[in-house]
Scaffold this motif. Sequence first.
Motif, short mmCIF file in Angstrom:
data_model
loop_
_atom_site.label_atom_id
_atom_site.label_comp_id
_atom_site.label_asym_id
_atom_site.label_seq_id
_atom_site.Cartn_x
_atom_site.Cartn_y
_atom_site.Cartn_z
N LEU A 20 75.03 -29.11 -53.83
CA LEU A 20 75.80 -27.88 -53.67
C LEU A 20 76.43 -27.84 -52.28
N GLU A 97 79.14 -23.38 -56.97
CA GLU A 97 77.85 -22.94 -57.52
C GLU A 97 77.82 -23.08 -59.04
N ALA A 819 72.56 -17.71 -53.40
CA ALA A 819 73.94 -17.30 -53.66
C ALA A 819 74.33 -16.11 -52.80
#
Length: 873
Positions: A20, A97, A819
Amino acid sequence: MIDQRIERRSAAVTEMPDELRNDVRLLGKLLGQVIAEQGGEDLLADVERLRKAVIAARRGETSADEITAMVAEWEIDRAVQIARAFTCYFHLANLAEEHYRIRTLRERDTEGGVQRESLAQAVDELGGERVAELVGDMELRPVLTAHPTEARRRAVVTAIQRVSAQLTDYNTPGRGASERAENTRRLLEEIDLLWRTAQLRSTKLDPLDEVRTAMAAFDETLFRVVPQVYRSLDAALGDDSGTRPPLARPFIRYGSWIGGDRDGNPNVTAKVTREAVQIQSEHVLTALETATTRIARTLTASAQFAPPSLDLNAALTAARDAHPELVSELGTRSPKEPHRQWLLYVAARIAATRRRDLDLAYLAPGDLIADLRLAQESLAGHAVRQAYGELQHLIWQVETFGFHLAELEVRQHSQVHAAALEELHAGGELSERTEEVLATIRVIAWIQERFGVRACSRYVVSFTRDAADVAAVYELAQHALGSRAPVLDVVPLFESGQDLANSPQVLSGMLEIPQVRDRLAATGRSLEIMLGYSDSAKELGPAAATLRLYEAQERLTAWAAEHDVHLLMFHGRGGALGRGGGPANRAVLAQAPGSVAGRFKVTEQGEVIFARYGHLAIARRHMEQVANAVLMTSSPSVAAATAAAASRFRPLAEQVATASEQAYRSLTEADGFPEWFALVSPLEEIGSLRLGSRPARRGLGAPRSLDDLRAIPWVFAWAQTRVNLPGWYGLGTGLASIGSMDELRAAYREWPLFNALLDNAEMSLAKTDRSIAERYLALGGRPDFARQVLEEYDRTRSLVLEVTGHARLLANRKVLSRAVQLRDPYVDALSHLQLRALRALRTGNPSDHERDRLSTLLLLSVNGVAAGLQNTG
């Protein structure tokens, strides 16, 4: 406070996986290159200055006042460019994401074993516990709505999708250096186009724009994901799926309010409703034709190795007699391939159905299914894999979508019906609004005649207060068409706290309506009602609304058992936590025992549609999680455990709800609160975003009470202020009213409803930023209101952590925590830009030209914050 922010930031950084991080860095670097190319190195330098400053502020190394001064230095046009840069960054970070989530889902799928929260896990865990009965009765009914909560333009969404395709190629293993270089060039090209694409809509959407936007989700995902979910269940129910008749029956039925919901939206007319169902039909028939043609072209089995059945031969002969030129051509193209010939003929008939060529068209989906089963039964004799493989998927798709794709539901306010009947009884000239009500009923009749009753029969009545509100619709249908009135299943919608409490009495009154009794007899005593989460939460606050909805479900379940009625409860949930949002599978598990009974119907709104159905892998995971929860919560053992917990902790929950509602009302019903809210938030400006065809507010002018506001802008505006008040306010006071922390912790452990309430509040609190929120709240000139909000925030945050036992917010939700914390500093940047614009618009005296530029900055920042927080309303 600074220590908490440092802790949250460092935790997020250490948790970010390498894959990521690499994608975020790659996309961020390429965006920086594009910004420098298009705006100059000085623009990139300003973006970097603000980026580093907000990160430093999170670490306690600089102050918010210094950032405010920096932002104030820039010309408004430069501030607009910087807001665009951070908004584009969020779109790319969200994309990274999503890619990581998809990779993770696929990795889990290759690890072997039964995946958590899947259909296989539910079947495995339930074992012999009524699993066949539960699966046989299961229904999942997602209903797509056009509620205006998708802040992104469709052009922006498609630009992001093109970047997504290039990122997938870039990360494909085994790419050579030249291929990787070409991917990088293409990524730059697409990111450059994203940067140049206007983030704000220049024109307001009309309802048919909303219909076409939803069709993109169907074309790209929904049509393909449904058979995958059924196949997953079929494989879990028995070995050798694909070589035997399926054990799984289709259990998903999509609905839509898009083009049918006219409550508060004068732009939705009878003409729009008619066109909406035609657009839906065009898309589903095109998809069925394409799928049938694809399967036919691959079905090259020779008659020598897969001889046709006598029935198939007879059908081909009959088709040749009826359409000699068409069938002769198919025979020439596919000699000695009878199954291929037949499916190509079926595809031609689907095409004729779409064109309205009545000589060749199918009259109903059942006729198409019969023709597909004819081929399947023929193949089953010698080629079972061909019979129960892709052909079975196609049959499932027809069974699920028919020729109408999704059931179009009509919704209108009870007061509109009452006013229409008053005019009709008076016998005078009818108003345009009453004529429109009658025209809507005539359109429902036309839809049923063209596509069948299943295509459109549900009529939702907002703010149902009495059985007379339901009877009014049936009376209007008689006025519209007399004996030719359409089949109607009138669905009462209970929204306020009082309406929820009175709902069983309303249903008892409905049993006295002759048309309702007729429908009960025709449907095996099935009845549907709808529960409104948005308005109840806006009226009562999150904690009290949660309990009142739960209590209503309990009473309605008992009423249904007493009256021998199969009650389907339709949950009108929004995307945001303040409107009943949150993880859908956990919401199912938190329902009252017996209220689900294998059937779950829920609205899917705005940005939620694309978050859940924007990618095939994510859509499949979402559908499996919800189906898993429906099966689990419907099982006797889970229902018994939930009932026991509810019984034990009901007094505690009642006390929490009462205290929390009092705290919530003491703020929201105070004199001057609506006016203060309009000053401290971009509430007035949200309507300028042109999010949808529906007006953002009831009536004109500034809101005088919460009743003037729709739930969506109420939640959306609070999210922009970084307060997120609708998701947690009052809960702290409610928890503080309980003397025993041990009892609160036990309720959190043992009762799914209480667990979901606190976890959802924790998610909302995690998206709250106290220091930024203070700056917004100060704009209203009411320090008493600001102090009240911040004190409740501190109380709620502290007690939620104490009850859950978490060291920090979202400590047990690693993915979500990452997140939120990844985005927090960059959302801060946009908040500072928004505050500059809001402060100038609220307290300054800008010229008309400067006001326009400030409004552009404000709206761009609103759009960017929505992207950063990943929710609006």
